[in-house]
Scaffold this active site. Structure first.
Site, mmCIF file in Angstrom:
data_model
loop_
_atom_site.group_PDB
_atom_site.id
_atom_site.type_symbol
_atom_site.label_atom_id
_atom_site.label_comp_id
_atom_site.label_asym_id
_atom_site.label_seq_id
_atom_site.Cartn_x
_atom_site.Cartn_y
_atom_site.Cartn_z
ATOM 1 C CG HIS A 293 41.268 38.922 40.827
ATOM 2 N ND1 HIS A 293 41.039 39.618 41.983
ATOM 3 C CD2 HIS A 293 40.160 39.071 40.078
ATOM 4 C CE1 HIS A 293 39.815 40.144 41.932
ATOM 5 N NE2 HIS A 293 39.270 39.835 40.785
ATOM 6 C CG ASN B 257 34.739 38.896 34.110
ATOM 7 O OD1 ASN B 257 33.566 39.017 33.782
ATOM 8 N ND2 ASN B 257 35.419 39.874 34.673
ATOM 9 N NE ARG B 258 30.197 39.197 37.831
ATOM 10 C CZ ARG B 258 31.173 40.044 38.167
ATOM 11 N NH1 ARG B 258 31.918 40.626 37.243
ATOM 12 N NH2 ARG B 258 31.408 40.332 39.432
ATOM 13 C CG ASP C 274 33.872 44.906 38.506
ATOM 14 O OD1 ASP C 274 34.845 44.465 37.868
ATOM 15 O OD2 ASP C 274 33.249 44.229 39.346
ATOM 16 C CD GLU D 54 40.189 40.970 37.037
ATOM 17 O OE1 GLU D 54 39.670 39.872 36.762
ATOM 18 O OE2 GLU D 54 39.527 41.926 37.472
#
Ligand SMILES: *[C@@H]1O[C@H](CO)[C@@H](O)[C@H](O)[C@H]1NC(C)=O
Ligand SMILES: *[C@@H]1O[C@H](CO)[C@@H](O)[C@H](O)[C@H]1NC(C)=O
Ligand SMILES: *[C@@H]1O[C@H](CO)[C@@H](O)[C@H](O)[C@H]1NC(C)=O
Ligand SMILES: *[C@@H]1O[C@H](CO)[C@@H](O)[C@H](O)[C@H]1NC(C)=O
Ligand SMILES: *[C@@H]1O[C@H](CO)[C@@H](O)[C@H](O)[C@H]1NC(C)=O
Ligand SMILES: *[C@@H]1O[C@H](CO)[C@@H](O)[C@H](O)[C@H]1NC(C)=O
Ligand SMILES: *[C@@H]1O[C@H](CO)[C@@H](O)[C@H](O)[C@H]1NC(C)=O
Ligand SMILES: *[C@@H]1O[C@H](CO)[C@@H](O)[C@H](O)[C@H]1NC(C)=O
Ligand SMILES: *[C@@H]1O[C@H](CO)[C@@H](O)[C@H](O)[C@H]1NC(C)=O
Length: 395
Positions: free
Chosen positions: A197, A98-99, A278, A356
């Site tokens: 993923h 992820n981010r 998302d 996920e």
């Protein structure tokens, strides 16, 4: 055994001679003509590739006894490395999924800057532009029902501190895909957060009425809350309530993924201008007292009426990201094992759903969430471990 980075390298050379598909004395076989490694058990058959330690095909018989390939991927393993879009198809994002806000984090007072590969350099997605799922893992073991991949991620790669050695094991048992991911920080303290993923379409794109997952039913029984994000999907520090009947409520009862796509409330839900999902839902398991993740759950259930196929996901992880593919636009092909005659052989908008299992996203930049023991690992610490099982049934 875990502390040595030498093991996978030795194993890699030992296995080079088995690349033709013939079994070695210990039962290991090489890839098939498409570069894929197959494993199977009662009611389930799957293939995997070294690129990203990815799942490439997953076959389950539907309600009419027809084998359906219900994950996205490519027909040939060699295509993954050259595909221009790289949607992280079925792989293991690492070393930090992820981010990461501003592509920075701080450990013990030291600031680290990692490869800023998204939004014009505003953040890091899935470990950087050469994250784990852009690399070929080493196959260290392959039997009839199990495969183990390894990777050695060097100190400083993509800007992350210290070496990480990881083993990813996929095993199938009757109607079940079991996942175990282990990772060790061998030299310095570093963030580690992995996931699988995998993109799903439980109809294998064969439903004559729709090539989308809008009619797939999702239930997240423990997820009354989600992580708040800004308009480029970076966590903003807030934990938000998923009030009953709101667009992000999948806990109070099962709901079709597309049920609320026409609600004004869903605009910008998955980033600026984006309609869909998302988002990272929290998994609040402790509410019912002590639990064993293997027996209690599932944390998520996804089902399709067309094939009757249902997945129940059990995991030890505390968050659950769902991406309902609002970003797909028909540029990604489906496989030869999927599709409906006469319809374009591509993944259209909402044509898939990624689920996920993972920890709280960008927890490394939110010390107030107290995820440090789940996300920062150093030499001598217990290994990072992720376990999950996906149990399939047919209604
Ligand atoms: C897969 O791609 C490789 C490399 O491009 C090629 O050698 C091989 O023949 C392909 N396999 C099939 C079944 O097309
Ligand atoms: C689907 O059913 C066929 C016929 O019984 C069987 O040969 C096949 O192995 C089944 N596939 C899976 C994935 O179980
Ligand atoms: C991964 O392995 C495949 C198959 O051997 C090869 O075609 C590809 O170039 C490799 N990709 C990378 C990034 O090493
Ligand atoms: C963002 O990153 C830059 C350099 O990569 C750094 O100078 C700056 O302090 C960071 N900002 C925040 C708020 O962490
Ligand atoms: C399998 O056997 C080969 C030689 O027979 C050996 O080199 C290799 O290390 C073995 N692999 C495993 C996972 O035991
Ligand atoms: C999908 O669900 C909607 C209502 O939720 C229904 O109107 C529609 O007929 C369904 N479509 C399919 C293909 O099942
Ligand atoms: C979302 O869909 C569900 C199921 O159809 C419905 O009960 C709920 O009112 C909808 N919520 C919004 C905000 O549209
Ligand atoms: C599934 O199909 C059955 C029978 O065709 C129908 O009664 C039911 O409403 C459908 N459920 C969903 C979620 O589409
Ligand atoms: C479709 O999506 C891909 C990948 O996100 C993007 O590169 C491409 O420009 C898009 N194409 C169109 C026509 O929007």
């Amino acid at each position: 055994m875990w502390a040595s980075a030498v093991l996978p390298l030795v194993a890699a050379s030992a296995f080079a001679q088995y690349s033709t598909g013939s079994p070695s004395p210990n039962g290991t076989t090489g890839p098939d003509a498409d570069g894929k490694y197959e494993i199977s058990a009662e009611g389930i058959r799957a293939t995997f590739i070294p690129y990203g330690a990815s799942i490439s095909n997953l076959f389950i018989n539907d309600t009419n006894g027809i084998e359906r390939d219900i994950v996205l991927g490519f027909d040939n393993a060699s295509h993954y490395s050259v595909d221009p879009f790289h949607p992280h198809l079925g792989g293991v994002p690492g070393r930090y999924a992820n981010r990461i806000k501003n592509s920075t984090f701080t450990i013990d007072g030291v600031d680290y800057h990692v490869d800023a590969n998204e939004n014009g350099g505003a953040d890091t997605l899935h470990g950087g532009s050469d994250g784990w799922d852009f690399r070929n893992f080493t196959v260290v073991a392959h039997t009839a029902d199990s495969i183990t991949f390894s990777i050695v991620d060097p100190d400083g790669k993509e800007g992350f501190p210290g070496e990480v050695v990881s083993y990813i094991t996929y095993t199938v048992t009757a109607f079940t895909w079991n996942i175990k991911m282990v990772a060790l920080a061998t030299t310095k303290k570093t963030p580690i957060m992995l996931s699988s993923h995998t993109y799903w379409n439980l109809d294998a794109f064969a439903n004559p009425e729709t090539a989308t997952t809008d009619n797939h039913t999702l239930h997240l029984p423990y997820s009354g809350q989600r992580i708040g994000v800004d308009n480029i999907l970076i966590p903003d520090g807030t934990i938000l309530p998923n009030e009953k009947y709101s667009v992000n409520d999948f806990w109070s009862s099962p709901k079709q993924l597309g049920a609320n796509y026409s609600s004004p409330d869903i605009k910008n839900n998955c980033g600026f201008g984006c309609v869909g999902y998302d988002n990272a839902w929290l998994v609040n398991r402790a509410q019912n007292g002590p639990y064993d993740w293997r027996n209690e759950g599932p944390v998520a259930t996804l089902a399709s009426n067309f094939t009757g196929i249902q997945i129940d996901i059990f995991t030890d992880q505390d968050a659950f990201q769902v991406y309902s593919c609002p970003g797909q636009n028909g540029s990604l092909p489906i496989k030869s094992t999927q599709g409906y005659e006469g319809r374009p052989r591509v993944v259209e908008k909402y044509g898939c759903v990624v689920m996920e299992v993972e920890d709280w996203i960008d927890g490394i930049n939110h010390p107030e969430w107290q995820r440090e023991k789940k996300q920062i690992f150093g030499p001598g610490d217990d290994p990072y471990v992720l376990e999950a099982k996906y149990v399939f049934s047919v209604n």
